[in-house]
Design an enzyme around this catalytic site. Structure first.
Site, PDB file in Angstrom:
ATOM      1  N   PRO A 224       3.431 -12.140  -3.769  1.00  0.00           N
ATOM      2  CA  PRO A 224       4.396 -11.610  -4.737  1.00  0.00           C
ATOM      3  C   PRO A 224       3.766 -10.926  -5.947  1.00  0.00           C
ATOM      4  O   PRO A 224       4.493 -10.388  -6.773  1.00  0.00           O
ATOM      5  CB  PRO A 224       5.159 -12.858  -5.174  1.00  0.00           C
ATOM      6  CG  PRO A 224       4.189 -13.977  -4.980  1.00  0.00           C
ATOM      7  CD  PRO A 224       3.348 -13.610  -3.802  1.00  0.00           C
ATOM      8  N   ASP A 247       1.723  -0.528  -0.311  1.00  0.00           N
ATOM      9  CA  ASP A 247       3.042  -0.226  -0.863  1.00  0.00           C
ATOM     10  C   ASP A 247       2.919  -0.077  -2.376  1.00  0.00           C
ATOM     11  O   ASP A 247       1.962  -0.537  -2.983  1.00  0.00           O
ATOM     12  CB  ASP A 247       4.010  -1.379  -0.570  1.00  0.00           C
ATOM     13  CG  ASP A 247       4.309  -1.485   0.914  1.00  0.00           C
ATOM     14  OD1 ASP A 247       3.952  -0.551   1.644  1.00  0.00           O
ATOM     15  OD2 ASP A 247       4.883  -2.507   1.318  1.00  0.00           O
ATOM     16  N   LYS A 269       7.467   3.761  -0.828  1.00  0.00           N
ATOM     17  CA  LYS A 269       8.478   2.772  -0.419  1.00  0.00           C
ATOM     18  C   LYS A 269       8.825   1.857  -1.562  1.00  0.00           C
ATOM     19  O   LYS A 269       8.152   0.897  -1.863  1.00  0.00           O
ATOM     20  CB  LYS A 269       7.952   1.916   0.737  1.00  0.00           C
ATOM     21  CG  LYS A 269       7.949   2.644   2.027  1.00  0.00           C
ATOM     22  CD  LYS A 269       8.901   2.004   2.994  1.00  0.00           C
ATOM     23  CE  LYS A 269       8.295   1.860   4.335  1.00  0.00           C
ATOM     24  NZ  LYS A 269       7.490   0.781   4.582  1.00  0.00           N
ATOM     25  N   MET A 382      16.078  -7.022  -2.401  1.00  0.00           N
ATOM     26  CA  MET A 382      16.621  -5.673  -2.630  1.00  0.00           C
ATOM     27  C   MET A 382      18.108  -5.751  -2.926  1.00  0.00           C
ATOM     28  O   MET A 382      18.909  -4.986  -2.386  1.00  0.00           O
ATOM     29  CB  MET A 382      16.350  -4.786  -1.399  1.00  0.00           C
ATOM     30  CG  MET A 382      14.870  -4.596  -1.153  1.00  0.00           C
ATOM     31  SD  MET A 382      14.497  -3.708   0.364  1.00  0.00           S
ATOM     32  CE  MET A 382      14.547  -5.032   1.563  1.00  0.00           C
TER      33      MET A 382
HETATM   34  N1  SAH Z   1       7.758  -8.300   2.255  1.00  0.00           N
HETATM   35  C1  SAH Z   1       8.225  -8.610   0.926  1.00  0.00           C
HETATM   36  C2  SAH Z   1       9.581  -8.038   0.661  1.00  0.00           C
HETATM   37  C3  SAH Z   1       9.626  -6.542   0.655  1.00  0.00           C
HETATM   38  S1  SAH Z   1      11.195  -5.907   0.263  1.00  0.00           S
HETATM   39  C4  SAH Z   1       8.183 -10.126   0.720  1.00  0.00           C
HETATM   40  O1  SAH Z   1       7.984 -10.857   1.676  1.00  0.00           O
HETATM   41  O2  SAH Z   1       8.335 -10.555  -0.420  1.00  0.00           O
HETATM   42  C5  SAH Z   1      11.064  -5.641  -1.468  1.00  0.00           C
HETATM   43  C6  SAH Z   1      11.901  -6.662  -2.214  1.00  0.00           C
HETATM   44  O3  SAH Z   1      11.198  -7.886  -2.291  1.00  0.00           O
HETATM   45  C7  SAH Z   1      12.177  -6.316  -3.649  1.00  0.00           C
HETATM   46  O4  SAH Z   1      13.275  -5.437  -3.753  1.00  0.00           O
HETATM   47  C8  SAH Z   1      12.486  -7.666  -4.225  1.00  0.00           C
HETATM   48  O5  SAH Z   1      13.790  -8.070  -3.871  1.00  0.00           O
HETATM   49  C9  SAH Z   1      11.512  -8.543  -3.485  1.00  0.00           C
HETATM   50  N2  SAH Z   1      10.277  -8.787  -4.240  1.00  0.00           N
HETATM   51  C10 SAH Z   1       9.036  -8.409  -3.928  1.00  0.00           C
HETATM   52  N3  SAH Z   1       8.151  -8.879  -4.823  1.00  0.00           N
HETATM   53  C11 SAH Z   1       8.854  -9.580  -5.722  1.00  0.00           C
HETATM   54  C12 SAH Z   1       8.523 -10.324  -6.903  1.00  0.00           C
HETATM   55  N4  SAH Z   1       7.265 -10.433  -7.330  1.00  0.00           N
HETATM   56  N5  SAH Z   1       9.517 -10.924  -7.584  1.00  0.00           N
HETATM   57  C13 SAH Z   1      10.794 -10.840  -7.174  1.00  0.00           C
HETATM   58  N6  SAH Z   1      11.153 -10.151  -6.066  1.00  0.00           N
HETATM   59  C14 SAH Z   1      10.197  -9.545  -5.350  1.00  0.00           C
END
Ligand code: SAH
Length: 464
Positions: A224, A247, A269, A382
């Site tokens: 994250p 990304d 993206k 999202m």
């Molecule tokens: N593969 C990623 C998700 C990708 S989709 C995963 O497993 O986390 C992108 C979405 O992930 C963002 O729109 C948000 O909803 C979430 N996201 C990704 N990083 C985040 C973070 N550090 N804090 C909160 N939401 C996060």
């Protein structure tokens, strides 16, 4: 240097230990990694020592040490944790001619045991001459992280292959062969569970025929955002990368961990924003892999969660390019950790859902009845734009307007923000958030004092 580091041959040798308590257990655990014949002298041995003796892992004599016991021992430990008892053991064992260590007593010890990183046959010994054991442990932890657990296996396989590798000319050709083994082909073969000797054979054939290196793609979960939430495997892959295709969400601190010579390519993206078309990303990976490069396709969170992983792996499959997936910590896990809550809880929910706010057709349809049920928990990815619409759907399906909802923006990052709301204020809760955010439906933060209230809630509050 008050102490000179050496490696003592222990295979088949006697090592003697006097004492049977916790210190003895700890030392024995370490000594059992060697091939020494262990002799323990203890009037009152701990049950763990008894058990090892019963398994035949050591010889146990149930009495205090006597003159002659340590004769022929290469090393001896006095491990009673009692000054008088250790003094006596030290005198007796030293008189028998053994090199004696008194546990936790630097001054009376003839040798000391270093902190050890064991990737046998690769063994790293770290010592501070007793000055800073805590520092030694930190260095050990650092090295543990840097030296992959598979290093021992790779080295063992290399040892068995040395003679065959001599088919390559001495000097650079042979050096390049081993560099490829330890940096790329070895870890890859090991991760895939392949036969290492066969993998070495294939690598040798390639080097002998001067065939180009085969490319490979690692799909790596970057987590994250907090670099410390990367897995050790993810770090190792970044360390090997020739090309990193990432990304936009990936934090700069994580990109910095890529091998210095690696080329970084941003593949866009981000929500609805401008992005590189999926086909272009696939083509980019394929082009680099075809040139024999080690490509890391770095994806935020876990690659298998809303990451279009299958589309990319299928494109590689068509081309016959090898790949591996290294999982990562997904945003839902980081968000739940951030608010100190569990995604599942006995008696509350037997499932937790990962939802996306929108899909290829627009706002994503969901099983609203299930989501509206009391106690249901979902992590919505999202979801900012879809928040108002989802709120409406849920209320329409009789969800309780007081259902707790927590929005966690930038989970695990220094700039993280948490907004505590309810279903009735969900649409307001996401207002003004511009970073990536996860909406946790059905969960309230553990520490309510540490959060922001949604803008709408404040308005309602003052109107009352
Ligand atoms: N593969 C990623 C998700 C990708 S989709 C995963 O497993 O986390 C992108 C979405 O992930 C963002 O729109 C948000 O909803 C979430 N996201 C990704 N990083 C985040 C973070 N550090 N804090 C909160 N939401 C996060």
């Amino acid at each position: 240097m008050d102490h000179f580091p050496i490696f003592v041959r222990t295979r088949g040798q006697r090592v003697c230990l006097a004492g049977g308590g916790d210190a003895a257990l700890a030392k024995l655990r370490l000594l059992m990694k060697t091939e020494a014949r262990l002799l323990v002298l203890a009037a009152d041995p701990a049950p763990g020592i008894e058990a090892w003796a019963a398994e035949g892992l050591l010889d146990l004599v149930r009495r205090e040490v006597r003159p002659g016991d340590a004769r022929g021992c290469v090393l001896a430990y006095a491990a009673h944790e009692d000054e008088e008892a250790d003094d006596r053991a030290l005198r007796i064992m030293a008189a028998d001619g053994a090199l004696v260590n008194v546990v936790d007593d630097l001054d009376r010890s003839r040798f000391i045991t270093p902190a050890i990183v064991d990737r046998s046959p690769v063994v790293v010994a770290i010592g501070t001459e007793g000055a800073a054991p805590v520092l030694a442990r930190r260095i050990k932890a650092d090295l543990e992280e840097r030296l992959p657990a598979t290093l021992g296996r790779l080295t063992e396989a290399a040892r068995g292959f040395r003679a065959r590798a001599e088919k390559l000319r001495h000097g650079a050709p042979r050096r390049r062969f081993w560099a490829d083994w330890f940096r790329a082909d070895g870890p890859r073969a090991s991760d895939a569970g392949a036969d290492l000797d066969r993998a070495l054979g294939a690598l040798l054939d390639r080097h002998l025929s001067a065939a180009p290196r085969e490319g490979h793609v690692d799909f790596v979960g970057a987590g994250p955002g907090d670099p410390e939430l990367l897995t050790l495997k993810a770090r190792a892959a970044l360390d090997r990368a020739d090309v990193v295709i990432h990304d936009r969400l990936i934090a700069p601190a994580i990109l910095e961990l890529a091998r210095r010579e690696a080329t970084l390519v941003e593949a866009g993206k981000e929500g609805f924003g401008p992005s590189m078309a999926q086909g272009d990303i696939n083509a980019l990976m394929i082009r680099h892999a075809r040139k024999g490069r080690h490509v890391v396709r770095l994806k935020s969170g876990d690659p298998s969660v809303f990451g279009r992983l299958d589309e990319e792996t299928e494109a590689l499959d068509v081309e016959g390019i090898s790949f591996a997936v290294i999982p990562g910590i997904t945003a839902a896990s980081a968000a739940a950790a951030g608010i100190g809550r569990s995604l599942t809880r006995r008696g509350r929910n037997v499932e937790a859902r990962f939802l996306t706010g929108h899909d290829m057709k627009g706002f994503a349809d969901q099983d609203w009845n299930a989501l509206a049920r009391p106690g249901s928990v979902a992590a919505i990815y999202m979801g900012k734009r879809a928040a108002r619409w989802m709120q409406g759907r849920l209320l329409m399906h009789s969800a309780d307007p007081a259902t707790p909802v927590t929005v966690v923006e930038n989970a695990s990052r220094p700039e993280t923000r948490t907004v505590a709301a309810t279903l009735s204020s969900l649409a307001d809760a996401v207002e003004g958030l511009d970073g990536p955010a996860v909406i946790l439906l059905g969960l309230a933060p553990r520490d309510a004092a540490a959060v922001t209230l949604p803008a709408g809630a404040l308005r309602q509050e003052s109107a009352r």
